[in-house]
Every structure is written in structure tokens, then in C-alpha cells.
Motif scaffolding. Structure first.
Motif, short mmCIF file in Angstrom:
data_model
loop_
_atom_site.label_atom_id
_atom_site.label_comp_id
_atom_site.label_asym_id
_atom_site.label_seq_id
_atom_site.Cartn_x
_atom_site.Cartn_y
_atom_site.Cartn_z
N LYS A 62 0.77 -1.21 -0.10
CA LYS A 62 -0.07 0.03 -0.01
C LYS A 62 0.71 1.36 0.12
O LYS A 62 0.66 2.22 -0.57
CB LYS A 62 -0.79 -0.10 1.27
CG LYS A 62 -2.11 -1.20 1.43
CD LYS A 62 -2.93 -0.84 2.52
CE LYS A 62 -4.02 -1.89 2.41
NZ LYS A 62 -3.88 -3.29 2.63
N ALA A 63 1.81 1.22 0.79
CA ALA A 63 2.98 2.29 0.78
C ALA A 63 3.57 2.78 -0.43
O ALA A 63 3.91 4.02 -0.77
CB ALA A 63 3.92 2.14 1.88
N GLU A 64 3.50 1.69 -1.39
CA GLU A 64 4.01 2.08 -2.77
C GLU A 64 3.08 2.38 -3.83
O GLU A 64 3.30 2.52 -5.03
CB GLU A 64 4.91 0.74 -3.11
CG GLU A 64 6.03 0.42 -2.62
CD GLU A 64 7.30 1.34 -2.89
OE1 GLU A 64 7.34 2.00 -3.61
OE2 GLU A 64 7.94 1.46 -2.03
N SER A 65 1.85 2.59 -3.50
CA SER A 65 0.59 2.51 -4.24
C SER A 65 0.22 4.23 -4.21
O SER A 65 0.31 4.63 -3.20
CB SER A 65 -0.36 1.53 -3.78
OG SER A 65 0.03 0.47 -3.87
N ASP A 66 -0.64 4.55 -5.27
CA ASP A 66 -1.30 5.64 -5.23
C ASP A 66 -2.51 5.55 -4.88
O ASP A 66 -3.07 6.57 -4.03
CB ASP A 66 -1.33 6.40 -6.81
CG ASP A 66 -0.09 6.66 -7.45
OD1 ASP A 66 0.53 7.45 -6.98
OD2 ASP A 66 0.38 5.61 -8.08
N CYS A 67 -3.36 4.64 -4.84
CA CYS A 67 -4.65 4.58 -4.21
C CYS A 67 -5.20 3.15 -4.23
O CYS A 67 -4.76 2.13 -4.89
CB CYS A 67 -5.64 5.26 -5.14
SG CYS A 67 -7.35 5.66 -4.48
N CYS A 68 -5.72 2.91 -2.99
CA CYS A 68 -6.23 1.55 -2.56
C CYS A 68 -7.65 1.44 -3.24
O CYS A 68 -8.47 2.52 -3.69
CB CYS A 68 -6.43 1.30 -1.14
SG CYS A 68 -4.82 1.20 -0.40
N VAL A 69 -8.31 0.15 -3.50
CA VAL A 69 -9.44 -0.06 -4.02
C VAL A 69 -9.92 -1.43 -3.04
O VAL A 69 -9.16 -2.07 -2.66
CB VAL A 69 -9.64 -0.43 -5.57
CG1 VAL A 69 -9.14 0.90 -6.27
CG2 VAL A 69 -8.84 -1.77 -6.00
N THR A 70 -11.32 -1.36 -2.99
CA THR A 70 -11.77 -2.68 -2.68
C THR A 70 -12.77 -3.42 -3.71
O THR A 70 -13.00 -2.59 -4.53
CB THR A 70 -12.76 -2.67 -1.46
OG1 THR A 70 -13.82 -1.98 -1.67
CG2 THR A 70 -12.05 -1.77 -0.25
N SER A 71 -13.28 -4.47 -3.60
CA SER A 71 -14.22 -4.96 -4.66
C SER A 71 -15.49 -4.22 -4.70
O SER A 71 -16.14 -4.08 -5.67
CB SER A 71 -14.65 -6.50 -4.34
OG SER A 71 -14.94 -6.65 -3.06
#
Ligand code: 13P
Ligand code: SF4
Length: 300
Positions: A117-126
């Protein structure tokens, strides 16, 4: 005193709140203050009065709650309850993938480690992948990790192509389109709901592709009586509780996530009694991971 009564008494004494995912065993869902899908649980975690949280789910979910509540104590009753999909990509692997696609934005399924997550721009869920992905311009290159199936489903809905990581959920991977044919024959007229973690042939053969929370909402709006449920069987308890006059048939009763099932009433009691096991995320990682989670939660 029953185990359930002991837990409820200790929960009151400690001023704790118990959160549970929809895949938890029924007796754990029954003692929870709140049961939901990953998005509902993440939102709930931003609005907690209690200082002590017992998270009944898999590790990345408790980790998300801990990241959102750095000043609270978040416990997981069994720290070995991991999500194999979340462990299919490391932070280092994601950094190498990003290096191959300079300029790409990273969408990361919440079923991932804090490091990813720390390397990502945005999280998503289903439940919100489509809505989140739509906030990026059509010409923006997107890397989607770690679930190839949720990623390809989201890209397909948008008529786009994502750079996918080949991760998958072993529990949903065991489902196949032949099972849908057999279930339709056994329960004529019953619509088939599947989770977007299912492979494409299943999604194509189903009537609805929904997150676990989405399934709960959709069923309530339907006038039909019977439903075929293509996801982990823990959801059947909640569906049945909320819709006592409807009938739910699992697409495959062996679709069980062994990690979700590690949380038992005994372990919840132990967790509350011994204040174990606290979920801690190193601050440097937590701060960066929180940005990706907050970016998702800001999209309504
Ligand atoms: P939901 O967010 O739909 O509850 O899914 C979480 C999960 O782990 C599915 O396997
Ligand atoms: Fe992970 Fe699949 Fe279990 Fe969900 S059902 S927690 S994706 S292994």
C-alpha cells in the motif's frame, strides 16, 4: 457462563469494539458490533469511539484498521490468519514493476500488505474499484495489484487495459463455470451472484458480480426467493440473518477461506483477555500506506 457471555462481559469491561468480516464463522459474526465487507470495515475503522479494537478477519484488514488508528490498540485473535493473495506481491516486487512502467499510477487492492500500500497511489476494494479507477484520466496508464481478476474485471468495465499482477485468491480460484451450470439446473430461476475475485469465465456466466457487501444490498432489493452465492460460504450466515424468508445456495460449499476460519470464539476470548495479538505497522510504512487508503476513502 458460555464462551459468548464471557466475551461480551469482557468486551464491556475493556470498552472494546469487535469488528468482523462477512466471511467469519457465524458465532463470531454473532458477537461482533459490526460486520461488513472490506470497504465498510475500513470506513467503520475511521469512526470508532473505543480505544481497543478486536478485528476478526485476515491480517491485512486488521492492519488497515491499525494504520487508520495509530493511537488505538488493534488486536487480531490469530496473527497467522493471512491472505495468500496479499502475500503474492512484496513491496520490492511492486517497485520493480513500477520501474518497468514509469509514469503509471498504482491501484492496489486492499488485500495487500502495508508495504505494498505504501508503494501505491490509491487503494480499492471489490466494492469501489470501478468508482476509484474512473477518477483517473482515460489515458493514464494504470498498474493494478495484486488481484488479476478484480483488475481485469475493472479494466473490462471501463473498456481499458491495466498492467496486471498475476495474483489471485485460492478460494475463489477453485470455483468454475461448470458449477454455475449445475447450480442453475438444481435451482431453476435463482440468480447467480459471484465475487469479482472469480476468474472471467465465472463472471461472464453469472447474473451479478458483487462485493460481499454488494451481495447483501442487492439481495434485499430483489423480490425473488432463491439465490446462488458464488463466494466464500461465511457470507451465507449474514444473508440468511438479514433475509429469513429467502433461500441461499452456495455455488460450492467447499469455497472456504481457511484463514478467515482461524478466528474462533476461543481465540476472541484469549485476544480480549491477554490483549493479544497487537497489530503494529512501522510508522514510516504506515504513514505512506495511509495516504493510499485515505485517497480511496475520500472517493464517495
Ligand atoms: P469484500 O471486500 O467483498 O468483503 O472481499 C474481501 C475478500 O477478501 C474477498 O475474498
Ligand atoms: Fe484472501 Fe481469498 Fe481469503 Fe479473501 S477469501 S481473505 S482474498 S484468501
Amino acid at each position: 457462563m458460555t464462551l459468548r457471555d464471557e466475551i461480551l462481559a469482557l468486551k464491556r469491561e475493556r470498552g472494546a469494539v469487535i469488528l468482523a468480516h462477512n466471511y467469519q464463522v457465524s458465532e463470531v459474526q454473532a458477537i461482533a458490533d459490526f460486520t461488513g465487507d472490506s470497504l465498510e470495515l475500513a470506513r467503520k475503522a475511521t469512526d470508532l469511539q473505543a480505544d481497543l479494537v478486536v478485528f476478526c478477519g485476515v491480517y491485512f484488514m486488521a492492519e488497515t484498521a491499525a494504520i487508520l488508528n495509530p493511537d488505538k490498540t488493534v488486536l487480531i485473535p490469530d496473527p497467522s490468519a493471512g491472505c495468500p493473495m496479499a502475500d503474492m506481491i512484496t513491496g520490492e516486487q511492486l517497485r520493480a514493476f513500477k520501474a518497468k512502467h514509469p509514469g503509471a499510477k498504482v491501484l492496489c487492492y486492499v488485500n495487500s500488505t502495508a508495504e505494498v500500500k505504501a508503494e501505491s497511489d490509491c487503494c480499492v476494494t471489490s466494492a469501489n474499484a470501478l468508482k476509484v479507477a474512473r477518477t483517473f484520466p482515460p489515458d493514464q496508464e494504470i498498474i493494478f495489484v495484486p488481484d488479476q481478476h478484480l483488475g481485469s474485471y475493472t479494466a473490462e468495465q471501463l473498456g481499458r487495459r491495466f498492467q496486471l499482477w498475476p495474483g489471485y485468491c485460492p478460494t475463489h480460484a477453485r470455483l468454475n463455470a461448470g458449477m454455475i451450470e449445475a447450480a442453475r439446473a438444481a435451482h431453476p430461476g435463482a440468480p447467480v451472484m459471484v465475487h469479482p475475485e472469480c476468474p472471467k469465465p465465472l463472471r461472464d456466466a453469472a447474473d451479478q458480480v458483487l462485493s460481499t457487501g454488494g451481495m447483501c444490498r442487492w439481495v434485499k432489493e430483489q423480490t425473488g426467493r432463491a439465490f446462488i452465492v458464488g463466494t466464500e460460504t461465511g457470507i451465507l450466515y449474514r444473508l440468511q440473518q438479514e433475509n429469513p424468508d429467502k433461500l441461499f445456495y452456495p455455488l460450492d460449499e467447499r469455497a472456504v477461506c481457511p484463514n478467515m476460519k482461524k478466528i474462533s470464539l476461543e481465540r476472541v476470548l484469549w485476544s480480549l483477555r491477554d490483549l493479544q495479538t497487537e497489530v503494529r505497522v512501522p510508522e514510516a510504512v504506515a504513514v505512506r500506506a495511509k495516504r493510499a487508503i485515505d485517497a480511496m476513502l475520500a472517493i464517495h
